[in-house]
Scaffold this motif. Sequence first.
Motif: not given
Length: 422
Positions: A41-49, A65-73, A52-61
Motif C-alpha cells: 500500500a505504501a508503494h502504491l501511495v508513493g507512486r500516486w504521489m 511522504r510526498g513533497h510538493y515544492a514551494r514557489d522558487g524552491e 501527482a507531481g511530488m517527490v516521494a520517499a519513506e521515512d524511518a517509520l
Amino acid sequence: MTLDIERLGRRAEAMLDELAAISEEPDRLTRRFLTPEHKRAAHLVGRWMQEAGMVAAEDALGTVRGHYARDGEPEGANRVPRLLIGSHIDTVLNAGKYDGMLGVVAGILAVEHFRDQNQRFPFAVDVLAFGDEEGSRFPTVLSSSAATAGAFDTAWLKGVDRDGISLEKAMADYGLDTAAVGTAALTQEEALAYVEVHIEQGPVLEHGDLPLGVVTSIAGQNRTRVNVRGVAGHAGTVPMTLRQDAYLAAAEMALAAEAIAKAHPDDAMVATVGTIKVMPGAVNVIPDHVEFVLDLRAASDAPRAKALKQFIAKAEAIAAARGCSMTHDTYHDCPTAACAPWLQDGLTQSLDSLGLKAPKLVSGAGHDGQSMAKITDFAMLFVRCKGGISHNPAEFATVGDMGLAVAALIKFVEGFDPAKRG
C-alpha cells in the motif's frame, strides 16, 4: 476556476477501491502496520504521489511522504517550511475502506490539482501517509506520527504483536533502520500546520443533512492493559461459591467501567473493552488468567484521569472479593488535543466558498493530529459517513461528499497564510 466536484469524488473512490484490494485476508480488509500488505500500500501511495507531481520517499517509520515544492524552491532544498496534509493507511481488523485512506487520497488529489493548474505557494505542501494510527498490531498507537513529531519512545520497539514479533524486528523485516528513527522528526520551523480530512465516524453530520464539518478538538484517551489472575479448576467439580474465576472478575470489571463512563455524560466519556484473552481457554476449565484492554475516552483530561483511578480502585476491590489478583498498565495516554482556531477559520472559509455550512464537531476518535500537535497547530475536516458507521466493512461516504471534501481542501490550501498563526 470551477472545481469538478463529481470528478474529484470519483477519482477518490477509484483510488480507495485500489487501496482496499491490498489486504492480509482475501475476504475482508485488514492491513496492519509493517506487514507486507502495508508495504504494498505504501508503494502504491508513493507512486500516486509521484504521478501527482511530488517527490516521494519513506521515512524511518515507513511513513510515505510526498513533497510538493514551494514557489522558487531550489532543487534538493531541505528544512523547507511546509503545510502538512495527512492521515493513515493502516486499518483495523475487518475494516472499511475510508477510515484514514480518504485523508491520504484527498491530499494527493489536491496536489494533483495544483500541479495541473501550475500553482505553487510561498510554502511547500507535504502529504503524509502514516502507518500506525489504529494500533491494531503492536501495543503502540500513533507511533508513525509520533516519530514525525519527534516524540517516538524507543521503549515501544520492544512491544510485541500477537505472534510474538517485536516492533523492532518488524521494522527490520520491513527494511527500516531502528537506529534512524530520529531522522523522521520534523522541526517546528518546518511544520507550519497539519490538516487532515477524515470521515466523521459518527452520525452528527448525517443527522443534520450536512456533508462536511470542522473539528474543534480530539478527545483524550487511555488504553490500560489489565491482567486478572485466579485459580484454575475443574468446571464440573468446583462449587460456584468456592471458585476464584478470573473471567467473572474481569467481566464484573468491564461492567464497572461502563457504569463509571455512564456517570460522566457531560464529559462525553466512553469506556470500551474490545479485546479479551481468557486462559487456559478450555471449555471445561475455570479460567485462571484473563487479560483485557480498557479503552477510556473523554472530552477533557481531568475527568478521564479521575475515572481511570476510580476504575482501578473498583477493579482491585472486585478482584479481592473474588479471591483473585489484578495488575494494570496504562500503556497509552493521549491528552485532549484542541484544533487551532485560525485553522478552523480557514476550513470554515473554504466551506463558505463552496456554499456549505460549517458545523463544529468534537472527535471522539483518536487521530494523528494528537501527535502532530506536539510540534505544530492542527485542524481536521470531517466528512459525512452513512449511519455514522466506521471500523466496519459497511463504512461508506458518497462520491459527492468526498468530492466536496477534496474541493474544500484545495480551497483551504489556496487560502492558507502562515502569518495568521498566533
